[in-house]
Design an enzyme around this catalytic site. Sequence first.
Site: not given
Length: 254
Positions: A12-14, A100, A102, A170, A176, A214, A235-236
């Site tokens: 997930n590149w966000k 998600h 977010e 999640e 993150g 993470s 993610g990251g």
Amino acid sequence: MASTRRPLIAGNWKMNGTLADGVALARAIDAGARTAGWTDRELLVCPPATHVAAVAEALKGGPVHAGGQDCHAKASGAHTGDIAAEMLAAVGARFVIVGHSERRTDHGETDAVVRAKAEAAWRAGLIAVICIGETLAERDAGRTLEVLSRQITGSVPGAATAANSVLAYEPVWAIGTGKTPTVAEVAAAHAHIRKALAAQMAEAAGVRLLYGGSVKASNAAELLAVADVDGALVGGASLNAAEFLAIAKAAQSG
Ligand code: 13P
């Protein structure tokens, strides 16, 4: 892990990277996946909406799928700034993330909204990656499993099948932050999710349950070895091709 559940490693590149960055990242992941020649696991990248068409085009015919990060519940209409699942499908997406944390936090998405989005994904022929997870306050209050049950009842449509849906657990506090639940906590949460799904759908045993929060190359093997963990939502660490491929490599097949 049941052999019918092929591990899915999803990025997930966000809201990160230019179009050129995204296409370059997709090409690097595609090249690495082709070299590895995996047939026992699936890879997915979910770029920002503006990049989905070009990334899907760059990945066309290869082993890595493209997906969206969100969609609207409706197929069209007066919804400024929103994107329909049909629009994602038309440019080559195969999956779409819905619910998600977010989106739930930043855009006030309720379980009912998330459920409608999952149904929209199916209407467009996409696989819905439905996200659930507790906040830190809920965890501290000892309410994790109760929250997961509530979100499953509310966000996962009754017609969910192993073919049209993937669940992603999640924990909000792990996203993150570099923090992850213990292996025992992940195992307990995933076992609970599988059981809760079984109460409302016939094919619960075949649904892939991803862990997210993470995940990185250094902890992927440990997390992906947990019973009932059928992949990861990253993610990251998915913004670096080598790191993402190392996570994919750590997946346990069948
Ligand atoms: P991080 O891997 O950056 O913690 O993000 C997880 C996530 O939210 C994936 O959807």
